[in-house]
Write an enzyme that holds these catalytic residues in place. Structure first.
Site, short mmCIF file in Angstrom:
data_model
loop_
_atom_site.label_atom_id
_atom_site.label_comp_id
_atom_site.label_asym_id
_atom_site.label_seq_id
_atom_site.Cartn_x
_atom_site.Cartn_y
_atom_site.Cartn_z
CB VAL A 132 -1.77 -1.06 6.70
CG1 VAL A 132 -1.90 -2.55 7.04
CG2 VAL A 132 -2.77 -0.25 7.51
CE LYS A 205 1.58 -1.06 10.93
NZ LYS A 205 2.87 -1.72 11.21
N1 LIG Z 1 6.86 -0.27 13.75
C1 LIG Z 1 6.17 -0.67 12.57
C2 LIG Z 1 6.60 0.19 11.44
C3 LIG Z 1 5.71 0.07 10.29
O1 LIG Z 1 4.50 0.31 10.36
C4 LIG Z 1 6.49 -2.13 12.26
O2 LIG Z 1 7.42 -2.66 12.85
O3 LIG Z 1 5.77 -2.71 11.45
NA NA Z 2 0.80 -0.55 2.50
#
Ligand SMILES: N[C@@H](CC=O)C(=O)O
Ligand code: NA
Ligand SMILES: NC(=O)C1=CN([C@@H]2O[C@H](COP(=O)(O)OP(=O)(O)OC[C@H]3O[C@@H](n4cnc5c(N)ncnc54)[C@H](OP(=O)(O)O)[C@@H]3O)[C@@H](O)[C@H]2O)C=CC1
Length: 428
Positions: A132, A205
Protein backbone atom coordinates in the site's frame (compact mmCIF):
# COMPACT_ATOMS: atom_id res chain seq x y z
CA UNK A 1 29.31 -14.10 10.55
CA UNK A 2 26.49 -16.20 9.08
CA UNK A 3 24.72 -14.41 6.27
CA UNK A 4 20.94 -14.13 5.90
CA UNK A 5 19.89 -15.77 2.64
CA UNK A 6 17.05 -14.30 0.66
CA UNK A 7 15.03 -15.85 -2.16
CA UNK A 8 13.47 -13.42 -4.60
CA UNK A 9 10.32 -14.28 -6.56
CA UNK A 10 10.30 -11.77 -9.43
CA UNK A 11 12.94 -9.49 -10.89
CA UNK A 12 10.81 -6.88 -12.64
CA UNK A 13 10.38 -3.23 -11.65
CA UNK A 14 10.29 -3.85 -7.89
CA UNK A 15 12.61 -6.90 -7.77
CA UNK A 16 15.30 -5.00 -9.63
CA UNK A 17 15.08 -2.17 -7.08
CA UNK A 18 15.39 -4.69 -4.25
CA UNK A 19 18.64 -6.07 -5.69
CA UNK A 20 19.98 -2.54 -6.20
CA UNK A 21 19.26 -1.58 -2.57
CA UNK A 22 20.50 -4.82 -1.00
CA UNK A 23 23.75 -4.51 -2.96
CA UNK A 24 24.13 -0.73 -2.86
CA UNK A 25 23.32 -0.33 0.85
CA UNK A 26 24.88 -3.61 2.01
CA UNK A 27 27.24 -2.01 4.50
CA UNK A 28 24.48 -0.05 6.24
CA UNK A 29 22.06 -2.95 6.13
CA UNK A 30 24.47 -5.51 7.55
CA UNK A 31 25.54 -3.06 10.27
CA UNK A 32 21.89 -2.71 11.31
CA UNK A 33 21.08 -6.41 11.38
CA UNK A 34 24.48 -7.84 12.31
CA UNK A 35 24.77 -10.16 9.28
CA UNK A 36 25.47 -9.79 5.59
CA UNK A 37 22.35 -10.14 3.41
CA UNK A 38 22.70 -12.31 0.32
CA UNK A 39 20.24 -12.65 -2.55
CA UNK A 40 20.62 -16.39 -2.99
CA UNK A 41 18.15 -17.30 -5.74
CA UNK A 42 15.78 -15.44 -8.03
CA UNK A 43 12.75 -16.81 -9.85
CA UNK A 44 11.81 -15.14 -13.13
CA UNK A 45 9.50 -16.04 -15.98
CA UNK A 46 12.15 -15.79 -18.71
CA UNK A 47 15.72 -16.52 -17.73
CA UNK A 48 17.05 -15.16 -21.04
CA UNK A 49 15.44 -11.73 -20.73
CA UNK A 50 17.85 -8.78 -20.73
CA UNK A 51 18.15 -7.30 -17.21
CA UNK A 52 19.23 -3.76 -16.31
CA UNK A 53 21.32 -5.11 -13.40
CA UNK A 54 24.11 -7.66 -13.30
CA UNK A 55 22.97 -10.87 -11.71
CA UNK A 56 24.81 -14.19 -11.81
CA UNK A 57 22.98 -16.44 -14.22
CA UNK A 58 23.28 -19.46 -11.91
CA UNK A 59 21.14 -17.60 -9.34
CA UNK A 60 18.22 -17.39 -11.76
CA UNK A 61 15.55 -20.05 -12.15
CA UNK A 62 12.24 -20.23 -13.98
CA UNK A 63 10.84 -22.46 -11.25
CA UNK A 64 9.64 -20.60 -8.12
CA UNK A 65 9.44 -23.95 -6.25
CA UNK A 66 13.22 -24.17 -6.49
CA UNK A 67 13.41 -20.99 -4.37
CA UNK A 68 10.72 -22.13 -1.92
CA UNK A 69 12.32 -25.56 -1.46
CA UNK A 70 15.87 -24.28 -0.93
CA UNK A 71 16.65 -25.11 2.74
CA UNK A 72 19.36 -22.41 2.85
CA UNK A 73 16.87 -19.60 2.23
CA UNK A 74 15.53 -17.82 5.34
CA UNK A 75 13.33 -15.13 3.80
CA UNK A 76 11.24 -15.04 0.62
CA UNK A 77 10.63 -11.70 -1.05
CA UNK A 78 7.61 -12.04 -3.32
CA UNK A 79 7.50 -9.39 -6.06
CA UNK A 80 6.14 -11.37 -8.97
CA UNK A 81 2.40 -10.68 -8.50
CA UNK A 82 -0.46 -13.12 -9.11
CA UNK A 83 -2.90 -14.54 -6.60
CA UNK A 84 -3.88 -18.22 -6.52
CA UNK A 85 -0.56 -19.81 -7.49
CA UNK A 86 1.38 -17.20 -5.54
CA UNK A 87 -0.68 -17.99 -2.44
CA UNK A 88 0.43 -21.64 -2.77
CA UNK A 89 4.08 -20.55 -2.90
CA UNK A 90 3.67 -18.32 0.16
CA UNK A 91 1.81 -20.92 2.25
CA UNK A 92 4.36 -23.60 1.42
CA UNK A 93 7.23 -21.23 2.24
CA UNK A 94 5.58 -20.56 5.62
CA UNK A 95 5.14 -24.30 6.17
CA UNK A 96 8.88 -24.53 5.73
CA UNK A 97 9.49 -21.83 8.33
CA UNK A 98 10.49 -19.09 5.88
CA UNK A 99 9.54 -15.47 6.51
CA UNK A 100 7.75 -13.50 3.81
CA UNK A 101 8.03 -9.96 2.53
CA UNK A 102 5.58 -9.10 -0.24
CA UNK A 103 4.35 -6.14 -2.30
CA UNK A 104 1.29 -8.06 -3.39
CA UNK A 105 -1.89 -6.20 -2.41
CA UNK A 106 -4.05 -8.43 -4.61
CA UNK A 107 -2.94 -11.40 -2.54
CA UNK A 108 -3.08 -9.66 0.86
CA UNK A 109 -6.52 -8.10 0.23
CA UNK A 110 -7.97 -11.48 -0.71
CA UNK A 111 -6.06 -13.94 1.45
CA UNK A 112 -4.28 -11.77 4.03
CA UNK A 113 -6.23 -13.22 6.98
CA UNK A 114 -5.40 -16.80 5.99
CA UNK A 115 -1.75 -16.04 5.30
CA UNK A 116 -1.28 -14.09 8.53
CA UNK A 117 -2.95 -16.89 10.53
CA UNK A 118 -0.57 -19.43 8.98
CA UNK A 119 2.36 -17.12 9.74
CA UNK A 120 1.37 -16.90 13.43
CA UNK A 121 1.00 -20.68 13.57
CA UNK A 122 4.49 -21.08 12.08
CA UNK A 123 5.97 -18.22 14.12
CA UNK A 124 7.00 -16.53 10.91
CA UNK A 125 6.74 -12.91 9.85
CA UNK A 126 4.70 -11.77 6.85
CA UNK A 127 5.36 -8.10 6.14
CA UNK A 128 3.70 -6.20 3.30
CA UNK A 129 4.55 -2.50 3.68
CA UNK A 130 5.15 -2.12 -0.07
CA UNK A 131 1.65 -3.33 -0.90
CA UNK A 132 0.00 0.00 0.00
CA UNK A 133 1.37 3.40 -1.02
CA UNK A 134 4.73 1.96 -2.22
CA UNK A 135 7.27 4.24 -0.53
CA UNK A 136 5.19 5.51 2.42
CA UNK A 137 5.57 3.56 5.68
CA UNK A 138 1.81 3.62 6.28
CA UNK A 139 1.22 0.02 7.35
CA UNK A 140 3.82 0.23 10.09
CA UNK A 141 2.32 3.58 11.09
CA UNK A 142 -1.21 2.19 11.41
CA UNK A 143 -0.06 -0.88 13.36
CA UNK A 144 2.44 0.80 15.66
CA UNK A 145 2.11 4.58 15.52
CA UNK A 146 -1.66 4.52 16.01
CA UNK A 147 -1.86 1.57 18.40
CA UNK A 148 -2.95 3.97 21.15
CA UNK A 149 -5.69 5.75 19.21
CA UNK A 150 -9.07 4.98 17.69
CA UNK A 151 -9.00 5.78 14.00
CA UNK A 152 -12.19 7.35 12.65
CA UNK A 153 -11.26 8.10 9.06
CA UNK A 154 -8.63 7.06 6.53
CA UNK A 155 -8.65 8.93 3.24
CA UNK A 156 -6.04 8.20 0.66
CA UNK A 157 -4.69 8.65 -2.80
CA UNK A 158 -3.34 5.12 -2.91
CA UNK A 159 -2.89 4.50 -6.62
CA UNK A 160 0.07 6.19 -8.30
CA UNK A 161 -0.96 5.42 -11.87
CA UNK A 162 -4.37 7.10 -11.66
CA UNK A 163 -3.00 10.09 -9.75
CA UNK A 164 -0.36 10.47 -12.45
CA UNK A 165 -3.08 10.34 -15.14
CA UNK A 166 -5.44 12.79 -13.39
CA UNK A 167 -2.59 15.21 -12.66
CA UNK A 168 -1.37 15.27 -16.27
CA UNK A 169 -4.94 15.66 -17.55
CA UNK A 170 -5.55 18.52 -15.11
CA UNK A 171 -2.23 20.36 -15.42
CA UNK A 172 -1.27 19.74 -19.05
CA UNK A 173 -4.58 18.86 -20.68
CA UNK A 174 -2.96 15.56 -21.71
CA UNK A 175 -5.04 12.74 -23.15
CA UNK A 176 -5.99 9.82 -20.93
CA UNK A 177 -4.57 7.16 -23.28
CA UNK A 178 -1.18 8.88 -23.72
CA UNK A 179 -0.66 9.32 -20.00
CA UNK A 180 -1.68 5.76 -19.20
CA UNK A 181 0.93 4.49 -21.70
CA UNK A 182 3.52 6.73 -20.01
CA UNK A 183 2.63 5.38 -16.54
CA UNK A 184 3.04 1.84 -17.87
CA UNK A 185 6.43 2.68 -19.32
CA UNK A 186 7.56 4.17 -16.00
CA UNK A 187 6.69 0.90 -14.23
CA UNK A 188 3.85 2.40 -12.17
CA UNK A 189 0.93 0.45 -13.63
CA UNK A 190 -0.10 -3.11 -12.83
CA UNK A 191 0.56 -5.87 -15.37
CA UNK A 192 -3.11 -5.40 -16.29
CA UNK A 193 -3.69 -1.63 -15.88
CA UNK A 194 -7.46 -2.17 -15.80
CA UNK A 195 -7.12 -2.77 -12.09
CA UNK A 196 -5.51 0.67 -11.70
CA UNK A 197 -7.98 2.69 -13.78
CA UNK A 198 -11.10 0.81 -12.66
CA UNK A 199 -10.20 1.44 -9.02
CA UNK A 200 -9.66 -2.19 -8.04
CA UNK A 201 -6.01 -1.71 -7.07
CA UNK A 202 -7.02 1.18 -4.78
CA UNK A 203 -9.91 -0.91 -3.40
CA UNK A 204 -7.50 -3.71 -2.47
CA UNK A 205 -5.27 -1.20 -0.71
CA UNK A 206 -8.23 0.34 1.13
CA UNK A 207 -9.32 -3.14 2.28
CA UNK A 208 -5.82 -3.56 3.75
CA UNK A 209 -5.75 -0.08 5.35
CA UNK A 210 -9.32 -0.45 6.67
CA UNK A 211 -8.52 -3.80 8.26
CA UNK A 212 -5.42 -2.42 9.96
CA UNK A 213 -6.89 0.94 10.93
CA UNK A 214 -10.18 -0.37 12.30
CA UNK A 215 -8.73 -3.68 13.62
CA UNK A 216 -11.50 -5.52 11.81
CA UNK A 217 -11.56 -7.81 8.79
CA UNK A 218 -12.45 -5.63 5.81
CA UNK A 219 -13.18 -7.77 2.79
CA UNK A 220 -12.64 -6.59 -0.75
CA UNK A 221 -16.39 -7.07 -1.33
CA UNK A 222 -17.06 -4.48 1.39
CA UNK A 223 -15.44 -1.73 -0.71
CA UNK A 224 -17.71 0.19 -3.10
CA UNK A 225 -15.59 0.92 -6.19
CA UNK A 226 -15.70 3.37 -9.08
CA UNK A 227 -12.62 4.06 -11.23
CA UNK A 228 -11.50 7.03 -13.31
CA UNK A 229 -12.40 5.86 -16.82
CA UNK A 230 -15.46 8.14 -17.00
CA UNK A 231 -13.66 11.27 -15.73
CA UNK A 232 -13.68 13.72 -18.64
CA UNK A 233 -11.55 16.77 -19.37
CA UNK A 234 -14.78 18.78 -19.05
CA UNK A 235 -15.31 17.46 -15.50
CA UNK A 236 -11.76 18.48 -14.61
CA UNK A 237 -12.32 21.99 -16.01
CA UNK A 238 -15.61 22.45 -14.13
CA UNK A 239 -13.98 21.14 -10.97
CA UNK A 240 -11.20 23.71 -11.21
CA UNK A 241 -13.68 26.48 -11.88
CA UNK A 242 -15.51 25.58 -8.67
CA UNK A 243 -12.27 25.30 -6.61
CA UNK A 244 -11.79 21.52 -6.67
CA UNK A 245 -9.33 18.91 -7.98
CA UNK A 246 -10.60 15.50 -9.02
CA UNK A 247 -8.70 12.74 -7.20
CA UNK A 248 -9.27 9.00 -7.01
CA UNK A 249 -9.84 8.76 -3.26
CA UNK A 250 -10.16 5.75 -1.05
CA UNK A 251 -12.30 6.67 1.96
CA UNK A 252 -12.73 4.44 5.01
CA UNK A 253 -14.91 5.78 7.80
CA UNK A 254 -16.02 4.59 11.19
CA UNK A 255 -18.93 5.82 13.24
CA UNK A 256 -20.19 4.05 16.35
CA UNK A 257 -18.15 0.98 15.38
CA UNK A 258 -19.86 0.78 12.00
CA UNK A 259 -17.81 1.12 8.85
CA UNK A 260 -17.97 2.23 5.24
CA UNK A 261 -15.19 1.87 2.71
CA UNK A 262 -15.22 3.18 -0.84
CA UNK A 263 -13.05 4.22 -3.75
CA UNK A 264 -14.26 6.84 -6.21
CA UNK A 265 -13.15 9.88 -8.17
CA UNK A 266 -13.83 12.71 -5.73
CA UNK A 267 -13.95 16.50 -5.94
CA UNK A 268 -11.44 17.67 -3.34
CA UNK A 269 -11.47 21.33 -2.25
CA UNK A 270 -8.23 23.09 -3.22
CA UNK A 271 -7.69 24.05 0.41
CA UNK A 272 -7.43 20.39 1.53
CA UNK A 273 -3.79 19.18 1.58
CA UNK A 274 -4.69 16.03 -0.35
CA UNK A 275 -5.72 18.17 -3.35
CA UNK A 276 -2.06 19.16 -3.78
CA UNK A 277 -0.81 15.57 -4.06
CA UNK A 278 0.23 15.21 -7.68
CA UNK A 279 1.83 12.82 -10.14
CA UNK A 280 2.83 9.39 -8.88
CA UNK A 281 2.74 10.66 -5.30
CA UNK A 282 0.34 9.10 -2.82
CA UNK A 283 -0.95 10.45 0.46
CA UNK A 284 -2.87 8.89 3.29
CA UNK A 285 -4.83 11.16 5.62
CA UNK A 286 -5.63 9.55 8.96
CA UNK A 287 -8.02 11.09 11.48
CA UNK A 288 -7.69 9.64 14.97
CA UNK A 289 -10.11 10.34 17.81
CA UNK A 290 -7.23 11.43 20.07
CA UNK A 291 -4.58 12.70 17.66
CA UNK A 292 -6.87 14.53 15.21
CA UNK A 293 -5.62 15.09 11.67
CA UNK A 294 -2.42 13.53 10.29
CA UNK A 295 -1.21 12.98 6.74
CA UNK A 296 1.52 10.81 5.22
CA UNK A 297 2.97 11.64 1.82
CA UNK A 298 5.42 10.05 -0.59
CA UNK A 299 5.91 8.18 -3.84
CA UNK A 300 3.24 5.51 -4.30
CA UNK A 301 4.82 3.38 -7.01
CA UNK A 302 8.01 2.85 -8.97
CA UNK A 303 11.17 0.82 -8.62
CA UNK A 304 13.23 2.43 -5.86
CA UNK A 305 10.46 3.78 -3.57
CA UNK A 306 8.70 0.42 -3.51
CA UNK A 307 11.96 -1.46 -3.01
CA UNK A 308 12.76 0.81 -0.05
CA UNK A 309 9.70 -0.53 1.77
CA UNK A 310 10.51 -4.12 0.83
CA UNK A 311 14.05 -3.93 2.15
CA UNK A 312 12.90 -2.14 5.33
CA UNK A 313 10.55 -5.08 5.91
CA UNK A 314 13.45 -7.44 5.31
CA UNK A 315 15.46 -5.60 7.96
CA UNK A 316 12.51 -5.92 10.37
CA UNK A 317 12.30 -9.67 9.75
CA UNK A 318 16.01 -10.12 10.45
CA UNK A 319 15.89 -7.97 13.59
CA UNK A 320 12.95 -10.05 14.85
CA UNK A 321 14.95 -13.18 14.08
CA UNK A 322 17.80 -11.94 16.25
CA UNK A 323 15.34 -11.23 19.06
CA UNK A 324 13.51 -14.54 18.52
CA UNK A 325 10.14 -12.81 18.13
CA UNK A 326 9.17 -13.65 14.54
CA UNK A 327 5.41 -14.13 14.15
CA UNK A 328 4.74 -13.07 17.71
CA UNK A 329 4.09 -9.39 17.27
CA UNK A 330 1.20 -9.47 14.81
CA UNK A 331 -2.25 -8.59 16.17
CA UNK A 332 -5.09 -10.10 14.18
CA UNK A 333 -8.39 -8.28 13.59
CA UNK A 334 -10.39 -8.40 16.84
CA UNK A 335 -13.34 -6.10 16.21
CA UNK A 336 -16.59 -7.45 14.75
CA UNK A 337 -17.41 -5.92 11.39
CA UNK A 338 -20.64 -4.01 10.85
CA UNK A 339 -21.04 -2.05 7.62
CA UNK A 340 -22.96 1.20 7.39
CA UNK A 341 -26.05 1.22 5.16
CA UNK A 342 -26.73 3.63 2.27
CA UNK A 343 -29.11 5.49 4.62
CA UNK A 344 -26.24 6.04 7.08
CA UNK A 345 -23.46 6.93 4.62
CA UNK A 346 -23.55 10.67 3.99
CA UNK A 347 -21.40 13.14 2.09
CA UNK A 348 -21.54 16.24 -0.09
CA UNK A 349 -22.22 15.79 -3.81
CA UNK A 350 -21.28 17.67 -6.97
CA UNK A 351 -23.65 17.35 -9.92
CA UNK A 352 -23.26 18.68 -13.44
CA UNK A 353 -26.63 18.78 -15.21
CA UNK A 354 -27.50 19.64 -18.78
CA UNK A 355 -30.94 21.25 -18.68
CA UNK A 356 -33.44 23.05 -20.90
CA UNK A 357 -32.69 26.78 -20.84
CA UNK A 358 -36.15 28.09 -19.96
CA UNK A 359 -38.10 29.62 -17.08
CA UNK A 360 -39.01 27.45 -14.10
CA UNK A 361 -36.31 24.81 -14.63
CA UNK A 362 -34.40 25.59 -11.47
CA UNK A 363 -37.48 25.44 -9.26
CA UNK A 364 -38.47 22.03 -10.69
CA UNK A 365 -34.99 20.72 -9.92
CA UNK A 366 -34.79 22.15 -6.42
CA UNK A 367 -38.23 20.67 -5.65
CA UNK A 368 -36.81 17.18 -6.29
CA UNK A 369 -33.98 17.80 -3.82
CA UNK A 370 -36.52 19.07 -1.27
CA UNK A 371 -38.71 15.99 -1.76
CA UNK A 372 -35.86 13.74 -0.62
CA UNK A 373 -34.68 16.13 2.08
CA UNK A 374 -31.38 17.00 0.41
CA UNK A 375 -30.30 20.59 1.06
CA UNK A 376 -28.11 22.54 -1.31
CA UNK A 377 -24.89 24.42 -0.68
CA UNK A 378 -24.60 26.14 -4.07
CA UNK A 379 -26.22 26.29 -7.50
CA UNK A 380 -24.45 27.84 -10.49
CA UNK A 381 -26.07 28.11 -13.91
CA UNK A 382 -24.31 28.96 -17.17
CA UNK A 383 -25.44 28.83 -20.80
CA UNK A 384 -23.86 26.13 -22.94
CA UNK A 385 -22.20 27.87 -25.90
CA UNK A 386 -22.70 24.97 -28.31
CA UNK A 387 -26.39 24.19 -27.63
CA UNK A 388 -29.56 26.04 -26.63
CA UNK A 389 -29.39 24.24 -23.27
CA UNK A 390 -27.90 25.46 -20.03
CA UNK A 391 -25.60 23.76 -17.56
CA UNK A 392 -26.17 23.72 -13.85
CA UNK A 393 -23.62 22.81 -11.23
CA UNK A 394 -25.08 21.85 -7.89
CA UNK A 395 -23.17 21.17 -4.70
CA UNK A 396 -25.26 19.62 -1.94
CA UNK A 397 -24.74 19.67 1.80
CA UNK A 398 -24.16 16.27 3.39
CA UNK A 399 -26.82 13.93 2.05
CA UNK A 400 -27.30 10.21 2.52
CA UNK A 401 -26.27 7.99 -0.37
CA UNK A 402 -29.78 6.52 -0.38
CA UNK A 403 -31.39 9.98 -0.73
CA UNK A 404 -29.00 10.96 -3.53
CA UNK A 405 -29.76 7.74 -5.39
CA UNK A 406 -33.46 8.65 -5.20
CA UNK A 407 -32.77 12.17 -6.49
CA UNK A 408 -30.77 10.84 -9.44
CA UNK A 409 -33.42 8.24 -10.16
CA UNK A 410 -36.13 10.93 -10.14
CA UNK A 411 -34.05 13.10 -12.53
CA UNK A 412 -34.34 10.37 -15.17
CA UNK A 413 -38.04 11.14 -15.56
CA UNK A 414 -37.81 14.92 -15.10
CA UNK A 415 -38.48 16.49 -18.52
CA UNK A 416 -36.34 19.62 -17.99
CA UNK A 417 -33.19 17.59 -17.36
CA UNK A 418 -31.55 16.49 -20.62
CA UNK A 419 -28.71 14.66 -18.94
CA UNK A 420 -26.91 14.19 -15.64
CA UNK A 421 -23.45 14.74 -17.08
CA UNK A 422 -21.54 13.82 -13.97
CA UNK A 423 -21.90 13.17 -10.27
CA UNK A 424 -19.06 13.19 -7.76
CA UNK A 425 -18.56 12.88 -4.04
CA UNK A 426 -17.09 16.07 -2.51
CA UNK A 427 -14.49 16.17 0.28
CA UNK A 428 -12.59 18.88 2.09
N1 LIG B 1 -0.07 0.11 -9.90
C1 LIG B 1 0.15 0.57 -8.57
C2 LIG B 1 1.53 0.22 -8.15
C3 LIG B 1 1.70 0.36 -6.71
O1 LIG B 1 1.02 -0.25 -5.89
C4 LIG B 1 -0.04 2.08 -8.53
O2 LIG B 1 -0.08 2.70 -9.58
O3 LIG B 1 -0.16 2.61 -7.43
NA1 NA C 1 3.72 1.49 2.23
N1 LIG D 1 5.55 -1.47 -9.85
C1 LIG D 1 5.23 -0.83 -8.74
O1 LIG D 1 5.43 0.39 -8.61
C2 LIG D 1 4.62 -1.57 -7.59
C3 LIG D 1 4.31 -2.90 -7.68
N2 LIG D 1 3.77 -3.55 -6.62
C4 LIG D 1 3.50 -4.98 -6.69
O2 LIG D 1 4.74 -5.65 -6.79
C5 LIG D 1 4.60 -6.83 -7.56
C6 LIG D 1 5.59 -6.80 -8.73
O3 LIG D 1 5.34 -5.66 -9.51
P1 LIG D 1 6.35 -5.24 -10.68
O4 LIG D 1 7.75 -5.40 -10.24
O5 LIG D 1 5.87 -3.92 -11.14
O6 LIG D 1 6.01 -6.34 -11.79
P2 LIG D 1 6.83 -6.72 -13.09
O7 LIG D 1 5.84 -7.19 -14.07
O8 LIG D 1 7.73 -5.61 -13.48
O9 LIG D 1 7.74 -7.95 -12.61
C7 LIG D 1 7.24 -9.22 -12.34
C8 LIG D 1 8.41 -10.17 -12.19
O10 LIG D 1 7.94 -11.46 -11.82
C9 LIG D 1 8.41 -12.43 -12.74
N3 LIG D 1 7.35 -13.41 -12.90
C10 LIG D 1 6.06 -13.19 -13.25
N4 LIG D 1 5.38 -14.35 -13.28
C11 LIG D 1 6.25 -15.32 -12.94
C12 LIG D 1 6.16 -16.72 -12.78
N5 LIG D 1 5.01 -17.38 -13.00
N6 LIG D 1 7.26 -17.41 -12.42
C13 LIG D 1 8.44 -16.78 -12.19
N7 LIG D 1 8.58 -15.44 -12.30
C14 LIG D 1 7.51 -14.72 -12.68
C15 LIG D 1 8.70 -11.69 -14.02
O11 LIG D 1 9.70 -12.39 -14.76
P3 LIG D 1 10.40 -11.80 -16.11
O12 LIG D 1 11.24 -10.66 -15.63
O13 LIG D 1 11.18 -12.92 -16.64
O14 LIG D 1 9.26 -11.36 -16.98
C16 LIG D 1 9.21 -10.36 -13.47
O15 LIG D 1 10.58 -10.43 -13.17
C17 LIG D 1 3.13 -6.88 -7.97
O16 LIG D 1 2.43 -7.64 -7.01
C18 LIG D 1 2.71 -5.43 -7.89
O17 LIG D 1 1.34 -5.28 -7.68
C19 LIG D 1 3.54 -2.92 -5.42
C20 LIG D 1 3.84 -1.61 -5.26
C21 LIG D 1 4.37 -0.81 -6.35
Amino acid sequence: MKSVKVGLLGLGTVGTGVVRIVEGHQEDLSSQVGSPIVIEKVAVKNIDKHRSIDIERNKLTEDPWEVIHDPEIDVIIEVMGGVEQTKEYILEALNRGKHIVTANKDLMALYGAEILAKAMEQQCDVFYEASVAGGIPIIRTLIEGFSSDRILKIMGIVNGTTNYILTKMSQEGASYDDVLAEAQQLGYAEADPTSDVEGLDAARKMAILGSLGFRTNVDLRDVAVRGITAVSKEDILYAKRMGYEIKLLGIAERQDDEYSISVQPTMVKHSHPIAAVNGVFNAVYVYGEAVGETMFYGPGAGEMPTATSIVADLVAVIKNKKLGVNGLRAIGPYKPKKLRTDEQIAYKNFLLLQVADKAGVLSKITQVFAEYDVSLESVVQSPNASTSDAEIIIVTHNASKAAMDKVLNHFESLDVIRKVKSAYRVEG
